[in-house]
Design a protein around this motif. Structure first.
Motif, mmCIF file in Angstrom:
data_model
loop_
_atom_site.group_PDB
_atom_site.id
_atom_site.type_symbol
_atom_site.label_atom_id
_atom_site.label_comp_id
_atom_site.label_asym_id
_atom_site.label_seq_id
_atom_site.Cartn_x
_atom_site.Cartn_y
_atom_site.Cartn_z
ATOM 1 N N ASN A 221 10.143 -19.333 61.539
ATOM 2 C CA ASN A 221 9.621 -18.950 60.238
ATOM 3 C C ASN A 221 10.242 -19.859 59.180
ATOM 4 O O ASN A 221 11.427 -19.749 58.859
ATOM 5 N N GLY A 222 9.477 -20.769 58.641
ATOM 6 C CA GLY A 222 9.997 -21.751 57.697
ATOM 7 C C GLY A 222 10.540 -21.146 56.414
ATOM 8 O O GLY A 222 11.252 -21.802 55.658
ATOM 9 N N ASP A 223 10.214 -19.867 56.153
ATOM 10 C CA ASP A 223 10.657 -19.212 54.928
ATOM 11 C C ASP A 223 11.662 -18.104 55.230
ATOM 12 O O ASP A 223 11.888 -17.220 54.404
ATOM 13 N N ALA A 224 12.305 -18.166 56.404
ATOM 14 C CA ALA A 224 13.169 -17.069 56.828
ATOM 15 C C ALA A 224 14.456 -16.989 56.035
ATOM 16 O O ALA A 224 14.969 -15.898 55.769
ATOM 17 N N TYR A 225 14.990 -18.134 55.671
ATOM 18 C CA TYR A 225 16.312 -18.172 55.044
ATOM 19 C C TYR A 225 16.197 -18.778 53.644
ATOM 20 O O TYR A 225 15.777 -19.927 53.509
ATOM 21 N N ARG A 226 16.603 -18.036 52.637
ATOM 22 C CA ARG A 226 16.469 -18.582 51.294
ATOM 23 C C ARG A 226 17.444 -17.933 50.321
ATOM 24 O O ARG A 226 17.975 -16.845 50.568
ATOM 25 N N ILE A 227 17.664 -18.637 49.233
ATOM 26 C CA ILE A 227 18.403 -18.096 48.098
ATOM 27 C C ILE A 227 17.414 -17.866 46.967
ATOM 28 O O ILE A 227 16.670 -18.766 46.580
ATOM 29 N N THR A 228 17.392 -16.628 46.488
ATOM 30 C CA THR A 228 16.492 -16.239 45.407
ATOM 31 C C THR A 228 17.277 -16.235 44.098
ATOM 32 O O THR A 228 18.359 -15.645 44.013
ATOM 33 N N VAL A 229 16.728 -16.895 43.077
ATOM 34 C CA VAL A 229 17.359 -16.960 41.764
ATOM 35 C C VAL A 229 16.505 -16.163 40.787
ATOM 36 O O VAL A 229 15.299 -16.388 40.686
ATOM 37 N N VAL A 230 17.126 -15.220 40.072
ATOM 38 C CA VAL A 230 16.378 -14.408 39.119
ATOM 39 C C VAL A 230 17.045 -14.451 37.756
ATOM 40 O O VAL A 230 18.247 -14.717 37.633
ATOM 41 N N ASP A 231 16.252 -14.182 36.737
ATOM 42 C CA ASP A 231 16.779 -14.001 35.389
ATOM 43 C C ASP A 231 17.528 -12.666 35.356
ATOM 44 O O ASP A 231 16.970 -11.624 35.724
#
Length: 403
Positions: A221-231
């Motif tokens: 899954n190419g989107d399995a690992y990520r860092i999400t940045v939010v306001d």
């Protein structure tokens, strides 16, 4: 037919009793306490060591290098029970099976240094403790079956807590005074480490990928690992960064441009330029002779990463190989490895930047490692299964105990 009124009365009484008990459990604690004011007066640098198995927090005076107090962080019990949290009362065994005994996952110190916030692992809640009395001020169930890592906003008013599985993989925001929930935002699968930027404007949440799925399935899954940045105010997603593996502890530079991260199932640290969204470097750290996958815990042979205040040095917890590593942050080159206790699982720099403290999970102690001498200068016994360390300043009157 005459039994129906009695049956209705019984049902009504049962519902009333259940509602009352659940309200009592939800309002457990001595009540709100404002702890976001700036700290006043003389203080000492204290390391709060979260002992996951023992369900305690050990307080170490950094200057004296000794344990000066211990807080029982489960005075309300080590099991949730139906009225306290109906779903978690059934899910606790599942959470324990997945992560082992984990009553103390993370902690944060209030801005005034008088309240300690603890995410209580598979109790699936966050509790606030008065450091003077050790009493619980409030406790708040989080949306998942496991309360994971968290961070406090610079103004001391909000906690950002990773919640795993049941709530749909989110970070929840709690009011530090009351424990009330203020909002949430969606993350990748299995949110883990989370950080608020130094200026309080952004929140960064890292994901491990679906830990219930096979590793090959996650990797596909190419989107399995990520860092999400939010306001941090609107909680709107600003950016997402993809990685090749689950993101363990990570650190962000003060400028919010460089990110350093440990990756699951590797002995690697990667450096990421967030402005250009490019990988600037990678270092694969040494593996001691004889170390195998059996020495890894939860797919993380390395777990613990701290960036010095001058942003020149990374202190790395080499959990599988039982060492602390100093890495040049700019060049991403190894400076030294130092033998410490068994399975170091967290690292943090002291206020001066001279010492790196590491929580040794299997040997139940904390190592003090000198950055300048590149040597372990002290090892201090704490509670069972130390997992995390928070450093902060505590007013001296809090630390003074009656004779």
């Amino acid at each position: 037919m005459r039994t129906k009124p009695y049956l209705a009365i019984i049902i009504l009484a049962a519902l009333s009793f259940t509602g009352l008990r659940m309200w009592q459990e939800s309002s457990f604690g001595t009540g709100p306490l404002n702890s976001s004011a700036k700290q006043q007066g003389e203080s000492r640098e204290i390391a709060f060591v979260a002992n996951a198995v023992g369900g305690t927090i050990s307080l170490i005076d950094v200057q004296k290098r000794q344990v000066i107090d211990t807080i029982d962080i489960t005075p309300d019990g080590k099991n949730t029970g139906f009225f306290r949290d109906p779903v978690q009362s059934f899910a606790q065994d599942i959470a324990e099976g997945k992560g082992g005994l984990n009553y103390a996952q993370d902690s944060d110190l209030s801005r005034n240094g008088r309240v300690l916030f603890v995410s209580r692992g598979f109790l699936a809640d966050v509790a606030a403790f008065d450091l003077k009395t050790h009493e619980i001020l409030w406790r708040t169930p989080i949306a998942g079956i496991r309360a994971d890592h968290m961070d406090i906003s610079p103004d001391g008013k909000r906690l950002f807590v990773s919640a795993v599985i049941r709530g749909g993989d989110i970070v929840e925001i709690l009011d530090t005074r009351t424990g009330d929930k203020l909002g949430q935002f969606k993350t990748g699968d299995w949110p883990h480490d989370v950080h608020v930027s130094d200026d309080g404007s952004k929140v960064y949440a890292a994901s491990l990928g679906d830990m219930e799925a096979e590793l090959s399935e996650r990797n596909a899954n190419g989107d399995a690992y990520r860092i999400t940045v939010v306001d941090a105010q609107s909680l709107q997603v600003l950016k997402e960064y993809s990685f090749d593996a689950g993101i363990r502890p990570f650190q962000i530079s003060e400028s919010r441009r460089m990110l350093y991260a440990q990756l699951s199932n590797t002995h690697a640290i990667v450096a990421r330029d967030l402005d250009g969204d490019t990988q600037k470097g990678r270092i694969d750290l040494p593996i001691k002779a004889g170390v195998t996958d059996d020495d890894w815990d939860f797919e993380a042979p390395h777990h613990g990463l701290s960036l010095s205040a001058d942003e020149q040095t990374l202190c790395v917890a080499g959990r599988a190989s039982d060492y602390a590593a100093f890495v040049n942050a700019e060049k991403l080159t190894l400076s030294a490895t130092i033998n410490v206790g068994d399975a170091p699982s967290w690292s943090v720099f002291s206020e001066s930047g001279e010492l790196c403290l590491l929580a040794n999970t299997r040997s139940d102690d904390v190592s003090f490692v000198s950055r300048s001498d590149q040597d372990e200068i002290a090892r201090i016994e704490v509670g069972r299964g130390p997992k995390h360390i928070t450093l902060g300043r505590v007013p001296v009157d809090i630390l003074q105990k009656p004779n």
